[in-house]
Motif scaffolding. Structure first.
Motif, PDB file in Angstrom:
ATOM      1  N   SER A 131       0.825  -1.187   0.116  1.00  0.00           N
ATOM      2  CA  SER A 131       0.179  -0.080  -0.063  1.00  0.00           C
ATOM      3  C   SER A 131       1.100   1.093  -0.023  1.00  0.00           C
ATOM      4  CB  SER A 131      -0.925   0.132   1.314  1.00  0.00           C
ATOM      5  OG  SER A 131      -0.231   0.344   2.392  1.00  0.00           O
ATOM      6  N   ASN A 147      -8.692 -11.490  -0.714  1.00  0.00           N
ATOM      7  CA  ASN A 147      -8.823 -10.827  -1.948  1.00  0.00           C
ATOM      8  C   ASN A 147      -9.166  -9.364  -1.612  1.00  0.00           C
ATOM      9  OD1 ASN A 147      -7.876 -12.690  -3.567  1.00  0.00           O
ATOM     10  ND2 ASN A 147     -10.174 -13.400  -3.999  1.00  0.00           N
ATOM     11  N   THR A 148      -9.767  -9.022  -0.565  1.00  0.00           N
ATOM     12  CA  THR A 148     -10.173  -7.541   0.013  1.00  0.00           C
ATOM     13  C   THR A 148      -9.455  -7.459   1.307  1.00  0.00           C
ATOM     14  OG1 THR A 148     -12.224  -7.972  -1.385  1.00  0.00           O
ATOM     15  CG2 THR A 148     -11.879  -6.275   0.360  1.00  0.00           C
ATOM     16  N   ARG A 205      -9.105  -3.868  -3.190  1.00  0.00           N
ATOM     17  CA  ARG A 205      -8.807  -5.098  -3.299  1.00  0.00           C
ATOM     18  C   ARG A 205      -7.412  -5.428  -3.863  1.00  0.00           C
ATOM     19  NH1 ARG A 205     -12.802  -8.672  -4.193  1.00  0.00           N
ATOM     20  NH2 ARG A 205     -11.585 -10.001  -5.677  1.00  0.00           N
ATOM     21  N   LEU A 206      -6.840  -6.408  -3.883  1.00  0.00           N
ATOM     22  CA  LEU A 206      -5.564  -6.878  -4.352  1.00  0.00           C
ATOM     23  C   LEU A 206      -5.688  -6.933  -5.720  1.00  0.00           C
ATOM     24  CD1 LEU A 206      -4.279  -9.260  -1.696  1.00  0.00           C
ATOM     25  CD2 LEU A 206      -3.776  -6.964  -1.674  1.00  0.00           C
ATOM     26  N   SER A 207      -4.747  -5.969  -6.284  1.00  0.00           N
ATOM     27  CA  SER A 207      -4.405  -6.430  -7.907  1.00  0.00           C
ATOM     28  C   SER A 207      -3.726  -7.503  -8.179  1.00  0.00           C
ATOM     29  CB  SER A 207      -3.773  -4.785  -8.239  1.00  0.00           C
ATOM     30  OG  SER A 207      -2.582  -4.868  -7.593  1.00  0.00           O
ATOM     31  N   ALA A 208      -3.781  -7.584  -9.655  1.00  0.00           N
ATOM     32  CA  ALA A 208      -2.772  -8.776 -10.189  1.00  0.00           C
ATOM     33  C   ALA A 208      -1.629  -8.782  -9.522  1.00  0.00           C
ATOM     34  CB  ALA A 208      -2.856  -8.613 -11.652  1.00  0.00           C
ATOM     35  N   ASP A 209      -0.820  -7.989  -9.073  1.00  0.00           N
ATOM     36  CA  ASP A 209       0.485  -7.796  -8.765  1.00  0.00           C
ATOM     37  C   ASP A 209       0.565  -7.862  -7.246  1.00  0.00           C
ATOM     38  OD1 ASP A 209      -0.356  -5.275  -8.014  1.00  0.00           O
ATOM     39  OD2 ASP A 209       1.284  -4.213  -9.039  1.00  0.00           O
ATOM     40  N   LYS A 211      -0.717  -5.872  -5.187  1.00  0.00           N
ATOM     41  CA  LYS A 211      -0.669  -4.351  -4.475  1.00  0.00           C
ATOM     42  C   LYS A 211      -2.310  -3.863  -4.183  1.00  0.00           C
ATOM     43  CE  LYS A 211       4.054  -3.410  -5.484  1.00  0.00           C
ATOM     44  NZ  LYS A 211       4.767  -2.264  -6.080  1.00  0.00           N
ATOM     45  N   LEU A 212      -2.318  -2.961  -3.534  1.00  0.00           N
ATOM     46  CA  LEU A 212      -3.347  -2.319  -3.144  1.00  0.00           C
ATOM     47  C   LEU A 212      -3.389  -0.925  -4.053  1.00  0.00           C
ATOM     48  CD1 LEU A 212      -4.366  -2.456   0.573  1.00  0.00           C
ATOM     49  CD2 LEU A 212      -5.257  -3.896  -1.228  1.00  0.00           C
ATOM     50  N   SER A 213      -4.061  -0.623  -4.935  1.00  0.00           N
ATOM     51  CA  SER A 213      -3.676   0.728  -5.826  1.00  0.00           C
ATOM     52  C   SER A 213      -5.272   1.527  -6.090  1.00  0.00           C
ATOM     53  CB  SER A 213      -3.253   0.073  -7.155  1.00  0.00           C
ATOM     54  OG  SER A 213      -4.244  -0.862  -7.626  1.00  0.00           O
TER      55      SER A 213
END
Length: 690
Positions: A131, A147-148, A205-209, A211-213
C-alpha cells in the motif's frame, strides 16, 4: 591425635573454602529496572492456516538509542528446530496475518515513512510494500477469500478523498497560527489533542501484482465516530461476513455527548460502501463490541455490557440470529467479563481471556450451554491463537517474562516452546511468590500476593513495598508487569505485598461493582486488613520499614492514605494519582468514568466528590511523599500531581516531584522507565534503611 584432628580440620576448610568462593562468585543477583526494560517481549502469536507453525512478534530494545523495534519470527510446533526470523531487522512491524495458503505473511510497518501494509514471502526474499496511501493505516483485516482488505485511516469526514485530508494537514502544519477552536468534547483523549479527524474504515482489493492501488472505498460513510475506537481500538472491533460481502463494526455515535457515553453499537454495512450502515444493537444503550461471525454466517457473536456509562461492567457473550435479530446471552451464569472472542473450528465454542482470582486466564465457552472451561491459567495469558486443534498462547508469571506455549485446543497439558531472555535470566534470582486470602470488608474473602525478596533468607526480616493497583477496576495479579513489576522491588531486597481490594476484577461482578461511590471506604478497609493479615502470616515482613505506593487509582489511594492511614508507612509514592476529586471530574477526558464512580456530575452530586476527596485531608498529611506525573497525561492531568506536591511543600513535608514532559499516564520509554525506578527505589531506601 591432636595433629590428626588439626590436619582434618585444615583439609575440611581447604575443601569447603573453594566451594564458598565459587558460590559467592556466581551468586544470582536480583532483577532491576535495567534488566526489565531490556527483556525481549513476545506478542501476537499467530498460527498458520494448517496450524503447524506459529509466527510471533519479538520486541527488542536498543537501550543506548532509547528505542525498541519488533520483528517477526517463525517456529514449527512439531519440530525442535530453533525459530527463524521472518522480517528484516530494519523493519519495525506489527499485526501479522497469514495468506490463505500460508505462504505469505502480511503486516504493518512504517519503514517507508508512514504506516503501510507489507507482505513477506515465507520462502525468502525481501518484504514488499503493498500500500502507498498518503495517510497511516491504523489497523487492517483480510476478507475470508483473501482478496479484499479492510483498513482504518484517520480522515476529515467532510473530505471526498484522501488527498483532501493530506492537504488540510499540510496546510495546518504550514500555518503560522497555532490556535484551535472546539465546540464539543473530546478536545483531547489519553495523550493526544483532537484535530478533527476520525478513524474510518476503507476497503480495497488486491490487484494482479498483489498490491493495493487506486482510491480506496470508504465503508463507514455517515459514521461520526472513530472506527476502531480511540485510543486503543483495533481490528477486533470489525469483522467480515464469511461470504466477504458485509462488514460489522462497532461505533459510538454520540455527537456532543461522546465524552460521557459508552454506548457503542454494532453496525452492518456492505463492503462496497454503497448502502447506509444498519444499527444491529440500537436497543442496548451500553457497550456492544467485538463482532465474530459463525462459520455459516447466520449468527453474530459479540460482547455486550448492560449498564450505560459504566466502563467496568461485565461483558457478557451474546449470540444474535441475523435473520430475525433475536439475541441471547450465551454465558449468563459465568460471573466473569469476557475479552476478545475467537470461534472454534467446529463452531461449538468461543475462546476468550479474562481476569480470574488473581490470574488472567484462557477459557473455552460452550455456545450451547454457556459452560466455561479453563484451558490455561497459573499466570497471565497475554495473547493466543487457535487453528483447528492447535492452540498457542503467551503466558507470564510474577517470576517470568512471557513465554510461548502450545497445547491441544480441547484441553490438556501445555508445552513451553520458547525460552526468551534465557541468557539475561540465567544470572538473575527472582523472588518467590504466594497468593493468600483473608476476611476483608463485610467479612468477605479478599485475595492478595506476597512476593519474597530475591535470595530470600528465612532468618531475616525485610522492608516492604506495599503496591496498590489502579483502575480502580483492575488487579495486581500473577503477571510480569512492565511498569509495576514486583521483581524490581524484590531485586533490591524488598518484600512486596499486593491486595486485590473490593473493586478489583476477576472475583465476580458484584465485587467489582462494590467500589463505585465508595473509593475510600471498602478498599481502604481491605488494604488495612490485608496488611494486618500479611504481617501476621509472613514473619519476614518488617512492618516498621514499609512504604505504600501506587498509580492512577493507586495514586489516589496513596493521597487518601496520607490523610487517613499514614501510621504504618515510612514513605509514600503517588504516581498519576487523583488529588482533588472535584477538579478531576471537570478535567479528565473520559467523563463517563467519574460520573459513574461518583454517581453524577460534580455539580449534581458535589457531596459524592467530596466524601473521599484527598484534598480535604491535606492538613493531616505528615508522611514523606514522592509524586510522579507525566505531562501528556490527560486521563489524570498533571495539575493533580502538581497540587499534591504543592500541598506537601507548603507544609514542609519532605517530598519530591518527578515529571516527564514526553510521557502520558504510563512511563514507557526505556530511559524514562529506568529513571522512574531509580527515583522510586532511592526514595524507598531512604526511609526504610536500618
Amino acid at each position: 591425635m591432636p595433629g590428626d584432628i588439626m590436619n582434618k580440620r585444615f583439609a575440611l576448610v581447604a575443601f569447603v573454602l573453594p566451594m564458598l568462593i565459587s558460590t559467592q562468585a556466581f551468586a544470582a543477583r536480583g532483577m532491576d529496572a535495567r534488566d526489565m526494560v531490556t527483556f525481549d517481549r513476545v506478542s501476537e502469536p499467530t498460527l498458520s492456516p494448517d496450524g503447524k507453525t506459529v509466527v510471533y512478534g519479538l520486541r527488542k530494545v536498543d537501550y543506548a538509542a532509547n528505542k525498541s523495534t519488533t520483528g517477526f519470527w517463525r517456529q514449527s510446533l512439531s519440530s525442535k528446530q530453533p525459530a527463524v526470523r521472518v522480517t528484516a531487522p530494519e523493519l519495525n512491524v506489527n499485526s501479522p496475518t497469514f495468506s490463505n495458503d500460508g505462504q505469505t505473511l502480511y503486516f504493518l510497518s512504517s519503514k517507508s515513512g508512514s504506516m503501510q501494509l507489507w507482505r513477506q514471502s515465507l520462502s525468502g526474499g525481501e518484504a514488499l510494500q503493498i500500500s502507498n496511501y498518503s495517510l497511516d493505516i491504523g489497523s487492517y483485516k483480510f476478507s475470508p477469500d483473501g482478496n479484499t482488505v479492510a483498513f482504518s485511516l484517520e480522515v476529515f469526514n467532510d473530505c471526498a478523498d484522501l488527498a483532501c485530508t493530506k492537504k488540510r494537514l499540510d496546510d495546518e502544519d504550514a500555518s503560522k497560527a497555532t490556535g484551535s477552536v472546539y465546540d464539543k468534547l473530546f478536545i483531547r483523549h489519553w495523550d493526544t489533542w483532537a484535530d478533527g479527524r476520525r478513524s474510518q474504515l476503507f476497503a480495497a482489493r488486491l490487484s494482479a501484482d498483489g498490491k493495493l492501488s487506486g482510491e480506496p472505498k470508504k465503508i463507514t460513510n455517515g459514521i461520526d465516530a472513530d472506527v476502531p475506537s480511540k485510543p486503543f481500538g483495533d481490528a477486533s472491533e470489525y469483522a467480515f461476513s464469511p461470504d466477504g460481502k458485509t462488514i460489522v463494526f462497532n461505533a459510538r455515535i454520540a455527537g456532543k455527548t461522546e465524552a460521557w457515553s459508552t454506548n457503542f453499537d454494532l453496525y452492518s454495512v456492505t463492503v462496497d460502501g454503497m448502502g447506509a450502515a444498519k444499527n444491529l444493537t440500537a436497543e442496548n444503550q451500553a457497550w456492544d463490541t467485538g463482532p465474530v461471525f459463525s462459520h455459516d454466517g447466520k449468527t453474530l457473536y459479540y460482547r455486550a455490557m448492560k449498564r450505560a456509562t459504566f466502563e467496568a461492567d461485565r461483558f457478557g457473550v451474546i449470540a444474535m440470529d441475523l435473520s430475525t435479530g433475536v439475541k441471547r446471552e450465551i454465558n449468563e451464569g459465568w460471573d466473569r467479563s469476557a475479552d476478545s472472542l475467537t470461534l472454534a473450528a467446529d463452531g461449538k465454542s468461543l475462546y476468550t481471556v479474562t481476569d480470574d482470582v488473581g490470574t488472567h486466564s484462557l477459557f473455552a465457552i460452550d455456545i450451547a450451554t454457556g459452560a466455561a472451561r479453563k484451558l490455561a491459567g497459573n499466570g497471565t495469558v497475554s495473547g493466543f491463537d487457535i487453528v483447528g486443534n492447535s492452540l498457542v498462547f503467551a503466558r507470564s508469571t510474577l517470576t517470568s517474562p512471557a513465554q510461548l506455549f502450545s497445547a491441544d485446543a480441547k484441553g490438556g497439558k501445555a508445552r513451553q516452546i520458547s525460552n526468551f531472555n534465557a541468557d539475561k535470566l540465567k544470572d538473575i534470582a527472582m523472588g518467590g511468590y504466594e497468593q493468600f486470602n483473608f476476611r476483608g470488608w463485610n467479612n468477605e474473602t479478599v485475595y492478595g500476593y506476597v512476593v519474597k525478596p530475591a535470595n530470600f533468607d528465612k532468618n531475616k526480616k525485610y522492608p516492604v513495598a506495599f503496591l496498590i493497583h489502579g483502575g480502580p477496576q483492575g488487579s495486581f495479579g500473577n503477571n510480569f508487569h512492565y511498569r509495576w513489576n514486583a521483581q524490581t522491588y524484590a531485586g533490591m531486597g524488598f518484600a512486596v505485598v499486593m491486595i486485590d481490594f473490593h473493586g478489583s476484577t476477576g472475583y465476580g461482578q458484584a465485587f467489582t461493582d462494590s467500589i463505585s461511590g465508595d473509593w475510600g471506604g471498602k478498599p481502604l478497609e481491605d488494604l488495612q486488613k490485608g496488611w494486618a493479615s500479611a504481617l501476621g502470616k509472613y514473619s519476614f515482613l518488617d512492618g516498621e520499614r514499609a512504604c505504600a505506593l501506587g498509580g492512577s487509582y493507586g495514586g489516589y489511594m496513596v493521597n487518601y492514605i496520607a490523610g487517613n492511614w499514614a501510621s504504618p508507612w515510612k514513605c509514600l509514592v503517588s504516581h498519576s494519582g487523583v488529588f482533588d476529586n472535584r477538579m478531576m471530574g471537570y478535567s479528565t477526558e473520559e467523563l463517563w468514568f467519574d460520573e459513574w464512580e461518583m454517581k453524577g456530575t460534580p455539580y449534581e452530586k458535589p457531596e459524592n466528590y467530596e466524601r473521599h476527596n484527598p484534598v480535604n485531608q491535606v492538613a493531616n498529611w505528615k508522611t514523606p511523599m514522592l509524586v510522579v506525573h507525566g505531562q501528556l497525561d490527560y486521563r489524570i492531568p498533571v495539575e493533580q500531581g502538581i497540587g499534591a506536591f504543592t500541598a506537601l511543600q507548603r507544609q514542609g513535608i519532605d517530598s519530591q516531584f518527578l515529571t516527564f514532559p514526553d510521557e502520558n499516564h504510563w512511563i514507557l520509554k526505556p530511559h524514562n522507565s529506568v529513571l522512574w525506578h531509580d527515583t522510586v527505589n532511592a526514595w524507598l531506601k531512604k526511609y526504610t534503611s536500618e
